[in-house]
Motif scaffolding. Structure first.
Motif, PDB file in Angstrom:
ATOM      1  N   SER A 155       0.834  -1.212   0.000  1.00 17.44           N
ATOM      2  CA  SER A 155       0.000   0.000   0.000  1.00 17.44           C
ATOM      3  C   SER A 155       0.863   1.254   0.000  1.00 17.44           C
ATOM      4  N   LEU A 185       2.318   1.644  -3.566  1.00 19.79           N
ATOM      5  CA  LEU A 185       1.270   2.066  -4.501  1.00 19.79           C
ATOM      6  C   LEU A 185       0.862   3.515  -4.255  1.00 19.79           C
ATOM      7  N   ASP A 186       0.848   3.943  -3.001  1.00 22.22           N
ATOM      8  CA  ASP A 186       0.570   5.350  -2.693  1.00 22.22           C
ATOM      9  C   ASP A 186       1.646   6.252  -3.299  1.00 22.22           C
ATOM     10  N   ALA A 207      -3.979   4.511  -9.069  1.00 27.74           N
ATOM     11  CA  ALA A 207      -5.381   4.827  -8.812  1.00 27.74           C
ATOM     12  C   ALA A 207      -6.298   3.951  -9.664  1.00 27.74           C
ATOM     13  N   ASP A 208      -7.559   4.028  -9.358  1.00 25.16           N
ATOM     14  CA  ASP A 208      -8.592   3.304 -10.097  1.00 25.16           C
ATOM     15  C   ASP A 208      -8.434   3.561 -11.594  1.00 25.16           C
ATOM     16  N   ALA A 224      -1.959  -6.418  -4.784  1.00 30.91           N
ATOM     17  CA  ALA A 224      -2.485  -5.201  -4.157  1.00 30.91           C
ATOM     18  C   ALA A 224      -2.850  -4.166  -5.215  1.00 30.91           C
ATOM     19  N   ALA A 225      -2.045  -4.068  -6.256  1.00 33.01           N
ATOM     20  CA  ALA A 225      -2.343  -3.138  -7.346  1.00 33.01           C
ATOM     21  C   ALA A 225      -3.642  -3.512  -8.041  1.00 33.01           C
ATOM     22  N   ARG A 260      -6.276  -4.918  -6.787  1.00 31.61           N
ATOM     23  CA  ARG A 260      -7.397  -4.458  -5.956  1.00 31.61           C
ATOM     24  C   ARG A 260      -7.586  -2.948  -6.092  1.00 31.61           C
ATOM     25  N   ARG A 261      -6.489  -2.213  -6.212  1.00 40.06           N
ATOM     26  CA  ARG A 261      -6.568  -0.757  -6.261  1.00 40.06           C
ATOM     27  C   ARG A 261      -7.060  -0.241  -7.609  1.00 40.06           C
TER      28      ARG A 261
END
Length: 109
Positions: free
Chosen positions: A31, A34-35, A40-41, A58-59, A61-62
């Motif tokens: 997370s 990715l931040d 982003a979506d 994780a990406a 899901r994001r």
């Protein structure tokens, strides 16, 4: 040339990596990474040298259903574990110096 000399680990070794090293060392970072990458979506993301895919999962899901994630790794054992863990990611064998992707094909790396 042996598998190890080619940078390959067995599927069994990749399973152990996923079971022990990912929770102990890597689960805390996706997370945050990715931040920092501002994923982003809807983004199309490349996880290069993805290993068993903890960051790519994780990406996925994001980015949601409108984005995509491609995990590239030269190690087939790692990719076999990754593909079982998250079939929604495109898992591709390859090397960083010769990416098997089109130029400008992703938003974030």
């Amino acid at each position: 040339m042996s598998r190890a000399m080619k940078g390959q680990v067995s599927a069994e070794a990749a399973e152990l990596y996923e079971r022990f090293f990912v929770p102990a060392l890597f689960d805390q970072w996706p997370s945050q990474v990715l931040d920092l990458a501002e994923v982003a979506d809807g983004d199309d993301v490349l996880d290069l040298a993805c290993g068993t895919g903890v960051l790519a999962r994780a990406a996925k899901r994001r980015v949601g259903p409108t984005g995509s994630v491609c995990g590239v790794d030269m190690n087939e054992g790692m990719l076999s574990v990754a593909s079982r863990a998250e079939p929604g990611v495109s898992w591709v064998p390859g090397r960083a110096e010769s990416l098997p992707l089109p130029d400008d094909g992703v938003d974030r790396v």
